[in-house]
Each structure stands twice: as structure tokens, then as C-alpha cells.
Design a protein around this motif. Sequence first.
Motif, PDB file in Angstrom:
ATOM      1  N   GLU A 117      -2.088 -54.226  26.623  1.00  0.00           N
ATOM      2  CA  GLU A 117      -1.090 -53.181  26.818  1.00  0.00           C
ATOM      3  C   GLU A 117      -0.289 -53.418  28.096  1.00  0.00           C
ATOM      4  O   GLU A 117       0.928 -53.194  28.128  1.00  0.00           O
ATOM      5  N   VAL A 118      -0.962 -53.860  29.152  1.00  0.00           N
ATOM      6  CA  VAL A 118      -0.262 -54.128  30.415  1.00  0.00           C
ATOM      7  C   VAL A 118       0.731 -55.278  30.243  1.00  0.00           C
ATOM      8  O   VAL A 118       1.904 -55.173  30.622  1.00  0.00           O
ATOM      9  N   TRP A 144       2.030 -56.365  27.531  1.00  0.00           N
ATOM     10  CA  TRP A 144       3.047 -55.954  26.569  1.00  0.00           C
ATOM     11  C   TRP A 144       4.137 -55.132  27.254  1.00  0.00           C
ATOM     12  O   TRP A 144       5.323 -55.280  26.976  1.00  0.00           O
ATOM     13  N   GLU A 145       3.739 -54.270  28.158  1.00  0.00           N
ATOM     14  CA  GLU A 145       4.695 -53.403  28.845  1.00  0.00           C
ATOM     15  C   GLU A 145       5.460 -54.131  29.953  1.00  0.00           C
ATOM     16  O   GLU A 145       6.651 -53.868  30.163  1.00  0.00           O
ATOM     17  N   HIS A 146       4.773 -55.044  30.661  1.00  0.00           N
ATOM     18  CA  HIS A 146       5.358 -55.599  31.879  1.00  0.00           C
ATOM     19  C   HIS A 146       5.609 -57.103  31.832  1.00  0.00           C
ATOM     20  O   HIS A 146       6.215 -57.646  32.758  1.00  0.00           O
ATOM     21  N   GLY A 147       5.160 -57.793  30.774  1.00  0.00           N
ATOM     22  CA  GLY A 147       5.272 -59.240  30.738  1.00  0.00           C
ATOM     23  C   GLY A 147       4.217 -59.882  31.629  1.00  0.00           C
ATOM     24  O   GLY A 147       3.476 -59.202  32.344  1.00  0.00           O
ATOM     25  N   ARG A 169      -5.776 -50.544  34.671  1.00  0.00           N
ATOM     26  CA  ARG A 169      -5.812 -50.236  33.232  1.00  0.00           C
ATOM     27  C   ARG A 169      -7.160 -50.607  32.611  1.00  0.00           C
ATOM     28  O   ARG A 169      -7.626 -49.905  31.726  1.00  0.00           O
ATOM     29  N   THR A 170      -7.756 -51.700  33.053  1.00  0.00           N
ATOM     30  CA  THR A 170      -9.021 -52.133  32.448  1.00  0.00           C
ATOM     31  C   THR A 170     -10.229 -51.418  33.044  1.00  0.00           C
ATOM     32  O   THR A 170     -11.300 -51.401  32.439  1.00  0.00           O
TER      33      THR A 170
END
Length: 202
Positions: free
Chosen positions: A28-29, A31-34, A46-47
Motif C-alpha cells: 500500500e505504501v 502503491w501510494e508513494h512509489g 504502516r507495517t
Amino acid sequence: MGPGKELVDMSARPREFKDTAVIDAAMEVFWEHGFEGSSTEKLCERTGLGRGSLYNAFGSKQALYEKALERYQELGIEIQVDVLEQPGPVKDRLRALMVWGIDQDFDGAKRRGCLSINAAIERGVKDAEVARLVGGHVGRLEQALCHVIAVGQRSGEITSKRPALELSRSFLSSFYGLRVLGKIVEDRRVLEDIVEGTLAAL
């Protein structure tokens, strides 16, 4: 089953589950930020892991990125192949795949697009492993498309006499182009016109 085997299985499950949850959170990180925009701090937040635990488990940010990309592709190809293997007319199945892509790209305000495409654009040229992972995913979808299109040619639903592989690659070009446009086009009807034009060419 002997007691030793049972013990191994039971002890393996919690770690496997934990790793999957961490990879999903990292995915998810990224995906959102590259890749470049995903700092260690963001990944740890996040993890839920500290810096030491995160890199002890995965080795490096690059290795975690590759695991996250593999996880995304594993989930994505399963869904995409399921769509293509549904019963019904071939063109309906191909349309359903493209509409699924549009739905993904118009889901919420984030407009994150496809993680595989994002990875190819950001790192594909300079990262051979990312290029390999994305290429493998594209190849698996190409095979599924080629099979479906060949079925449509045999049934007469697809009238083009071009080789099924060539048609599947042309479809892939439209599908991935659609996913890129899905990040910037505000009018969903533009993408729906691309869907119909692509199918009409078959």
C-alpha cells in the motif's frame, strides 16, 4: 502425520501470516508513494515494524519492494484470469476485463493506477529485476488473452483473421494504455469509448 510434522506446520503459520500482512502493508505504501517516495519511516509506520525488524526480515527496501510487487501481481493476475474465464461471449469477457481496470482506477480519490505499470514507469529501465517481474506478469495475462481470443475466433465471434497472439498483444496495448489514462482522465466515458473501439477492432 507424526508429531514432528504437526509441530513444524503449526509454528510456520504465524510467521507466514505475519510476513503476508507486512508485505500487504508495504504494498500500500509503495502503491501510494512509489519506490522513491516510500521512506523507511513510512514503511515502518504502516507495517508496524521497527527499522531493524523490517530489514532483518526482508534485507532491504529494494527486496521488500520486489516482494510487494510480486504480491500485487499474484493477486491481480488471479482476478484478471478469473474475469477472462467466466462463461459467456468472449467479447463480453474482454469488455469485463477492461471495465474492471476502469473500476480500479476510478475507485476513490487516490487514483493510484496499476502498481505494475507504476513500477515499470518508475523503475523498469534502471532495475532489471522490476522489469523481469512486470514482464512476467504481462506474459501471463497475454497467455490468458491469447487463449480467449483463439476461442472467439473458432466460434466466429471474433472475425479478425490476424493471429490470436497478435490480437492479444494489440488488446494488451489498449488495456495498459487505458490503465495509464485512468490516472489522469476525469471523464469515465472517454475510457469506455476506448473499450468499445478496442472490441470493435476484433
